[in-house]
Structure formats: C-alpha cells, structure tokens
Scaffold this motif. Sequence first.
Motif, PDB file in Angstrom:
ATOM      1  N   ARG A 262       0.707  -1.277  -0.028  1.00  0.00           N
ATOM      2  CA  ARG A 262       0.044   0.051  -0.099  1.00  0.00           C
ATOM      3  C   ARG A 262       0.890   1.274  -0.034  1.00  0.00           C
ATOM      4  O   ARG A 262       0.594   1.968  -0.695  1.00  0.00           O
ATOM      5  N   GLU A 263       2.075   1.233   0.704  1.00  0.00           N
ATOM      6  CA  GLU A 263       2.904   2.382   0.912  1.00  0.00           C
ATOM      7  C   GLU A 263       4.108   2.545  -0.258  1.00  0.00           C
ATOM      8  O   GLU A 263       4.798   3.284  -0.178  1.00  0.00           O
ATOM      9  N   ALA A 264       3.841   1.488  -1.211  1.00  0.00           N
ATOM     10  CA  ALA A 264       5.129   1.678  -2.161  1.00  0.00           C
ATOM     11  C   ALA A 264       4.799   2.772  -3.072  1.00  0.00           C
ATOM     12  O   ALA A 264       3.590   3.264  -3.196  1.00  0.00           O
ATOM     13  N   ASP A 265       5.847   2.965  -3.639  1.00  0.00           N
ATOM     14  CA  ASP A 265       5.756   4.335  -4.686  1.00  0.00           C
ATOM     15  C   ASP A 265       5.770   3.720  -6.220  1.00  0.00           C
ATOM     16  O   ASP A 265       5.526   4.366  -7.127  1.00  0.00           O
ATOM     17  N   LEU A 266       6.386   2.247  -6.150  1.00  0.00           N
ATOM     18  CA  LEU A 266       6.316   1.882  -7.529  1.00  0.00           C
ATOM     19  C   LEU A 266       5.813   0.330  -7.358  1.00  0.00           C
ATOM     20  O   LEU A 266       6.390  -0.275  -6.730  1.00  0.00           O
ATOM     21  N   VAL A 267       4.868  -0.115  -8.207  1.00  0.00           N
ATOM     22  CA  VAL A 267       4.876  -1.556  -8.087  1.00  0.00           C
ATOM     23  C   VAL A 267       4.848  -2.180  -9.453  1.00  0.00           C
ATOM     24  O   VAL A 267       4.387  -1.533 -10.361  1.00  0.00           O
ATOM     25  N   LEU A 268       5.767  -3.161  -9.610  1.00  0.00           N
ATOM     26  CA  LEU A 268       5.973  -3.835 -10.718  1.00  0.00           C
ATOM     27  C   LEU A 268       4.981  -5.261 -10.843  1.00  0.00           C
ATOM     28  O   LEU A 268       5.277  -6.253 -10.031  1.00  0.00           O
ATOM     29  N   MET A 269       3.855  -5.002 -11.626  1.00  0.00           N
ATOM     30  CA  MET A 269       2.905  -6.278 -11.460  1.00  0.00           C
ATOM     31  C   MET A 269       3.231  -7.116 -12.828  1.00  0.00           C
ATOM     32  O   MET A 269       2.831  -6.858 -13.826  1.00  0.00           O
ATOM     33  N   LEU A 270       3.646  -8.313 -12.453  1.00  0.00           N
ATOM     34  CA  LEU A 270       4.392  -9.058 -13.522  1.00  0.00           C
ATOM     35  C   LEU A 270       3.438 -10.360 -13.988  1.00  0.00           C
ATOM     36  O   LEU A 270       3.579 -11.401 -12.979  1.00  0.00           O
ATOM     37  N   GLY A 271       2.900 -10.431 -14.990  1.00  0.00           N
ATOM     38  CA  GLY A 271       1.981 -11.738 -15.274  1.00  0.00           C
ATOM     39  C   GLY A 271       0.978 -11.867 -14.729  1.00  0.00           C
ATOM     40  O   GLY A 271       0.082 -12.724 -15.445  1.00  0.00           O
ATOM     41  N   ALA A 301      -3.517  -7.930 -24.019  1.00  0.00           N
ATOM     42  CA  ALA A 301      -3.876  -6.371 -23.838  1.00  0.00           C
ATOM     43  C   ALA A 301      -5.032  -5.964 -23.377  1.00  0.00           C
ATOM     44  O   ALA A 301      -5.262  -5.098 -22.737  1.00  0.00           O
ATOM     45  N   SER A 302      -6.087  -6.933 -23.269  1.00  0.00           N
ATOM     46  CA  SER A 302      -7.365  -6.592 -22.826  1.00  0.00           C
ATOM     47  C   SER A 302      -7.271  -6.491 -21.276  1.00  0.00           C
ATOM     48  O   SER A 302      -8.353  -5.975 -20.713  1.00  0.00           O
ATOM     49  N   GLU A 303      -6.429  -6.903 -20.789  1.00  0.00           N
ATOM     50  CA  GLU A 303      -6.216  -7.073 -19.102  1.00  0.00           C
ATOM     51  C   GLU A 303      -5.620  -5.777 -18.715  1.00  0.00           C
ATOM     52  O   GLU A 303      -5.605  -5.278 -17.397  1.00  0.00           O
ATOM     53  N   LEU A 304      -4.850  -5.085 -19.771  1.00  0.00           N
ATOM     54  CA  LEU A 304      -3.954  -3.794 -19.318  1.00  0.00           C
ATOM     55  C   LEU A 304      -5.044  -2.661 -19.084  1.00  0.00           C
ATOM     56  O   LEU A 304      -5.505  -2.358 -20.167  1.00  0.00           O
ATOM     57  N   GLY A 305      -5.090  -2.413 -17.868  1.00  0.00           N
ATOM     58  CA  GLY A 305      -6.087  -0.821 -17.817  1.00  0.00           C
ATOM     59  C   GLY A 305      -7.411  -1.470 -17.579  1.00  0.00           C
ATOM     60  O   GLY A 305      -8.218  -0.554 -17.428  1.00  0.00           O
ATOM     61  N   ARG A 306      -7.700  -2.710 -17.452  1.00  0.00           N
ATOM     62  CA  ARG A 306      -9.090  -3.168 -17.110  1.00  0.00           C
ATOM     63  C   ARG A 306      -9.801  -2.770 -15.823  1.00  0.00           C
ATOM     64  O   ARG A 306     -10.658  -2.586 -15.678  1.00  0.00           O
ATOM     65  N   VAL A 307      -8.755  -3.051 -14.660  1.00  0.00           N
ATOM     66  CA  VAL A 307      -9.117  -2.774 -13.423  1.00  0.00           C
ATOM     67  C   VAL A 307      -8.349  -1.581 -13.158  1.00  0.00           C
ATOM     68  O   VAL A 307      -8.831  -0.695 -12.320  1.00  0.00           O
ATOM     69  N   TYR A 308      -7.101  -1.587 -13.330  1.00  0.00           N
ATOM     70  CA  TYR A 308      -6.240  -0.469 -12.797  1.00  0.00           C
ATOM     71  C   TYR A 308      -5.407   0.182 -13.851  1.00  0.00           C
ATOM     72  O   TYR A 308      -5.024  -0.371 -14.882  1.00  0.00           O
ATOM     73  N   ARG A 309      -5.335   1.688 -13.881  1.00  0.00           N
ATOM     74  CA  ARG A 309      -4.670   2.294 -14.749  1.00  0.00           C
ATOM     75  C   ARG A 309      -3.334   2.267 -14.598  1.00  0.00           C
ATOM     76  O   ARG A 309      -2.730   3.036 -13.541  1.00  0.00           O
ATOM     77  N   PRO A 310      -2.550   1.764 -15.476  1.00  0.00           N
ATOM     78  CA  PRO A 310      -1.079   1.639 -15.121  1.00  0.00           C
ATOM     79  C   PRO A 310      -0.203   2.779 -15.879  1.00  0.00           C
ATOM     80  O   PRO A 310      -0.656   3.511 -16.776  1.00  0.00           O
ATOM     81  N   GLU A 311       0.697   3.443 -15.127  1.00  0.00           N
ATOM     82  CA  GLU A 311       1.605   4.335 -15.915  1.00  0.00           C
ATOM     83  C   GLU A 311       2.474   3.981 -17.011  1.00  0.00           C
ATOM     84  O   GLU A 311       2.722   4.375 -17.823  1.00  0.00           O
ATOM     85  N   LEU A 312       2.745   2.525 -16.974  1.00  0.00           N
ATOM     86  CA  LEU A 312       3.502   1.716 -17.997  1.00  0.00           C
ATOM     87  C   LEU A 312       2.763   0.389 -18.221  1.00  0.00           C
ATOM     88  O   LEU A 312       2.716  -0.407 -17.264  1.00  0.00           O
ATOM     89  N   ALA A 313       2.050   0.298 -19.483  1.00  0.00           N
ATOM     90  CA  ALA A 313       1.538  -1.010 -19.748  1.00  0.00           C
ATOM     91  C   ALA A 313       2.272  -1.573 -20.743  1.00  0.00           C
ATOM     92  O   ALA A 313       2.543  -1.253 -21.822  1.00  0.00           O
ATOM     93  N   ILE A 314       2.817  -3.119 -20.339  1.00  0.00           N
ATOM     94  CA  ILE A 314       3.707  -3.596 -21.227  1.00  0.00           C
ATOM     95  C   ILE A 314       2.628  -5.047 -21.598  1.00  0.00           C
ATOM     96  O   ILE A 314       2.739  -5.798 -20.930  1.00  0.00           O
ATOM     97  N   CYS A 315       2.543  -5.261 -22.939  1.00  0.00           N
ATOM     98  CA  CYS A 315       1.975  -6.597 -23.403  1.00  0.00           C
ATOM     99  C   CYS A 315       2.937  -7.435 -23.568  1.00  0.00           C
ATOM    100  O   CYS A 315       3.594  -7.425 -24.928  1.00  0.00           O
ATOM    101  N   ALA A 316       3.043  -8.532 -22.802  1.00  0.00           N
ATOM    102  CA  ALA A 316       4.200  -9.621 -23.203  1.00  0.00           C
ATOM    103  C   ALA A 316       3.915 -10.659 -22.140  1.00  0.00           C
ATOM    104  O   ALA A 316       3.211 -10.463 -21.059  1.00  0.00           O
ATOM    105  N   SER A 317       4.373 -11.806 -22.408  1.00  0.00           N
ATOM    106  CA  SER A 317       4.489 -12.763 -21.639  1.00  0.00           C
ATOM    107  C   SER A 317       5.507 -12.694 -20.588  1.00  0.00           C
ATOM    108  O   SER A 317       6.538 -11.852 -20.876  1.00  0.00           O
ATOM    109  N   ALA A 318       5.275 -13.311 -19.401  1.00  0.00           N
ATOM    110  CA  ALA A 318       6.251 -13.139 -18.110  1.00  0.00           C
ATOM    111  C   ALA A 318       7.474 -13.615 -18.735  1.00  0.00           C
ATOM    112  O   ALA A 318       8.652 -13.084 -18.493  1.00  0.00           O
ATOM    113  N   SER A 319       7.638 -14.843 -19.518  1.00  0.00           N
ATOM    114  CA  SER A 319       8.877 -15.607 -19.819  1.00  0.00           C
ATOM    115  C   SER A 319       9.654 -14.514 -21.058  1.00  0.00           C
ATOM    116  O   SER A 319      10.983 -14.317 -20.735  1.00  0.00           O
ATOM    117  N   ASP A 320       9.035 -13.762 -21.868  1.00  0.00           N
ATOM    118  CA  ASP A 320       9.470 -13.070 -22.809  1.00  0.00           C
ATOM    119  C   ASP A 320       9.865 -11.781 -22.238  1.00  0.00           C
ATOM    120  O   ASP A 320      11.037 -11.170 -22.553  1.00  0.00           O
TER     121      ASP A 320
END
Length: 549
Positions: A262-271, A301-320
């Motif tokens: 909750r108090e983080a200033d940057l969250v990298l949500m991966l996968g 891509a349809s999941e990016l911005g669906r619930v949370y608006r990201p500062e940076l949205a990256i459409c890629a698989s976790a492994s890639d």
Amino acid sequence: MRTGGQLIVDALVANGVRRISCVPGESYLAVLDALHDTDIDVLVCRQEGGAAMMADCWGRLTGEPGICMVTRGPGATNASAGLHIARQDSIPMILFIGQVQREAREREAFQEIEYRRAFTEVAKWVAEIDDPKRIPEFVTRAFAVATSGRPGPVVLALPEDILTETVEAPVAIPYTPVEAHPGPKQIAQLQSLLEKAERPVVVLGGTRWNEESVAGIAAFAERWALPVACSFRRQMLFDHLHPNYAGDSGIGVNPALGKEIREADLVLMLGGRYSEMPSSGYTLLDSPYPKQTLVHVHPDASELGRVYRPELAICASASDFVASLADLAPASPPRWAERTKAMHASYLAWSTPPASGPGDVQMGPIMSWLEENVPADAIFTNGAGNYATWVHRFHRFRRFATQAAPTSGSMGYGLPAAVAAKQLFPQREVICFAGDGCFLMHGQEFATAVRYRLPIITVVVNNGIYGTIRMHQERDYPGRVSATDLTNPDFAAYAISFGGHGETVTRTEEFAAAFLRARASGKPSIIEVKLDPEAITPARTLSQIRDGR
C-alpha cells in the motif's frame, strides 16, 4: 482417407500431446478407437470434473494445453468445474466433448446441449465442428487460442457422426505459438521509473512462466535489490528462502507485506491480473487509479487497464518480458536494500509455524516436520478450505512447478491434481492436502491413482465441518450453526478399500511415522489427520471468532 476420429487424434499427435484424461462415452467412441493406435497415455477417470482438473494441472505445470475428453450432456456439465478453474487461473486446456449427431441438433435429443451458449462464460473459445474436413483447422486453432495472450480453456464439440465419416483432409501440423514482445522504449521507461523510486515492490503472478524466466526474475531482483512477492497460489514463482522474497499477496496476507504494498511508490505487477484474492479485495491498490506508480506486464492487452490504470503497460508474456531484462542494471546501488532485507525477515517470521494450538493434533509442528523431511522438488497440491492456509503460509516453496492449487478457490481440486502431477513427474514426491469436505468432492479419483499405480500421499485434514464456511458463519451469525457439520468415513479404511495405504493420526507425534510408512508403502496413501474444529486458523480459534476476539 481418414475418419473424423482419426483426424482428431492425428491433430493431437502433431501438436505433441502425450497424455489425455477422460471419462469414456458412446458419443466419441471413434476417437477412443483411434487413440488405441497411438502412444498417447489415456488416464481413465471416475468423474468428468476430476478429469478436467487433471488436464488443468498438466497445463499448469507444463504450459502446454492439458487435454480432456468427455461425453455429452451430464459428462460435459460435470467437466465445467474444471473449465471454470482453468478460465480464472489462466491455464491452457482443451476440452473435447462428444455431441449428438448433426441431424438431431436443436431437437433436445438425448443429452443434447448447445455448448456455445452453455460454456462461453467459462472458456476462451467454444466451437462445434460441422465438417470433418475442417478438423485439422479447428484443432490447430484450439491450441493457438488456449496458449496465446492470457491462456485459458477451449471447448470443441464433436457431433458423433462426423467422427465416423471418412474424408480426405489436410495433414495436421503443429500450431504456431504467438508472442508479444516488449519494446526497447518500454524497457528504458521501466529503468527510469526504477531509478526514481524509493519504495518499489515486485508482484509476480499469472502463467506463461518457465524455469528460465523464474531464474531470470530472481537475477533481476538481485541486481536491483528488489523485494518480490508472489500473488495468491503462485508461490512457486520465487524461492521463498531467497533474500529478496517478501511473501505472498493473497488471502490472509502478512499485514506487514500488505502495508508495504500500500505504501510502495512503484509496483511492478508481472504476469498476473491482480484480481480479488491477491489484491485483498482490491484494497492493496486503488481502482481504477492506484496511488502507486504501476507498471503492469501481462500477455493479454485486454487486461491492461481493465481494473487498474497503469503508468506503463507492457503487453508481453512473463517469460518473454523477463528475457528482455537480462541487461537492465541500476546505475548506482539501490537505496532500498535494507528495506528488502527487512521484508524478507518479516516473511520468515510470518511463515514460522506456531508450536501449539487447541486439541491433540497441532498442525504447526506437522508443517515444521514436513519442511525438514520433504525434498525441495516435491509438488504440493490442494483445493480450497481453511486447511490450505497451513500449506500456503508455512510451506516454503523453493522451485518452479511445485505447486498446483486453484486461484479460483475451487474445492476438490487437490486429489485429481496430485494424480496428474505424479503421472507427469513420476520420480518426484507429490503431496496433496485436502480438508474432509474438499476431499470428498473428488475422492473417487483415488481409484484412478490406484489403477495407474501413482503413489501420491494425501493428507486429509479432518475437522468434521466445512471449515471456511463455519468460520464466516460464526463471525457473521455467531452461535447459529447451519449446514456446516459433516459426517465422514474412516478415510484410512477408504484408502485401504481401494488397494491403497491408509493411516490415522490422532496426536501430533504420530504424524512423522505415519508419513514415513505411507512413503515406504509405494502405494497411493491417505493420512487422515483428526484436527480439533477449534483450530480453524493458525492464529484464532473458532470460539475466538464467535466471540469477536
């Protein structure tokens, strides 16, 4: 010239299928006949829901579509429980369903269902094959849809008459995997955001991981001294004893970890999607506009911005995406290294089992014993219930492909998943945890384990109640017990009656010897642990919940 049944099996072989689970039915006898002439392993199950859950587990642990075959009507609807799990958990799976012959459709023929109407909500794609010549096309597309973007289940309905019709059709060839790659500008922007951060955190989730990407994200976390959390029931994505591991973000999150997110200033949500359970009911990040700077990486891509608006949205698989991080390094030593150490220390304290509790059986010491006596590559499976807290909180996952549990919270999953995991990895120990209510949802699949000589060890935590529901009931309607008491069989005798090994544990000190005997038996085993219903959670008793303490 091939029959439709042969064309189905040809397409499976071309796409590298090595195993399927099924409950046989007269609606797809031609496919079963064609399977007779291949090397594909066919696991014959006792209920279609269990068969579908086995296919889900194969997809979960390998990333390849799990294959399940069932008959029409009640067979298909039984399998829908496994479809729902695969859909919510983003697991690649293909369900083949026998269907009434084409001339009988829309007459409510025997066991007829229109699957496109019935299953659209729980599958990525639902189709019915009308022309046997198009079978290679449909099956190839099914593999592509099941594995691309956000993976999920596909349903193909097979009218009985197309499976016996002989036609000339194209020779099946493997599907082509589809990938979306992060761009150099996105990676550069990620580096800039990391360099500016003061309190970053990484949250791993979702699917489309492999051993290389798990190792890669660990190396990235080390370079940047980043604290890493795993989302609900995705704990196998990061070594829990790695100094950067901060714990799991799920039901009953460590309050200290919840505070840090909750108090983080940057969250990298991966996968992952960071859906209701891992987000603690959408409270760790505000929706739709998080207070934290959010970087969201997801293959759909349809999941990016669906619930949370990201500062940076990256459409890629976790492994890639992880592969693109190989050369990303900080310009100077990260400022948050001590915070990361403190978060790991907090996790270690949180994941240390309690030594005592109500009743004669203490689950804390049992979990401590398992941690010392189970190999690091052992696979743990479970369904849903309060008993699962003992695994999720106190088992320290060390390696990839060691966890199979539904993020959808579906009961009955653990035993079918254990059967599938042991068939997939026969040399590894497979331990299923189940509550008494959870086990009997698909307990008949113990017969499947016996038939195929798969020596799984199932720990049935028996407290005589639907524990999670009783906990909520006592909290919201204290003292008004309704519909949550259970009457159970002798689970050890149940195991023996099938030809397996059975043990009953009534005191804590009996567990170690019972487990070692089960392991030495070489048979599928059930260890019934008789737990006092008061021991409803590791931290609170049922009475304390009832009294609001």
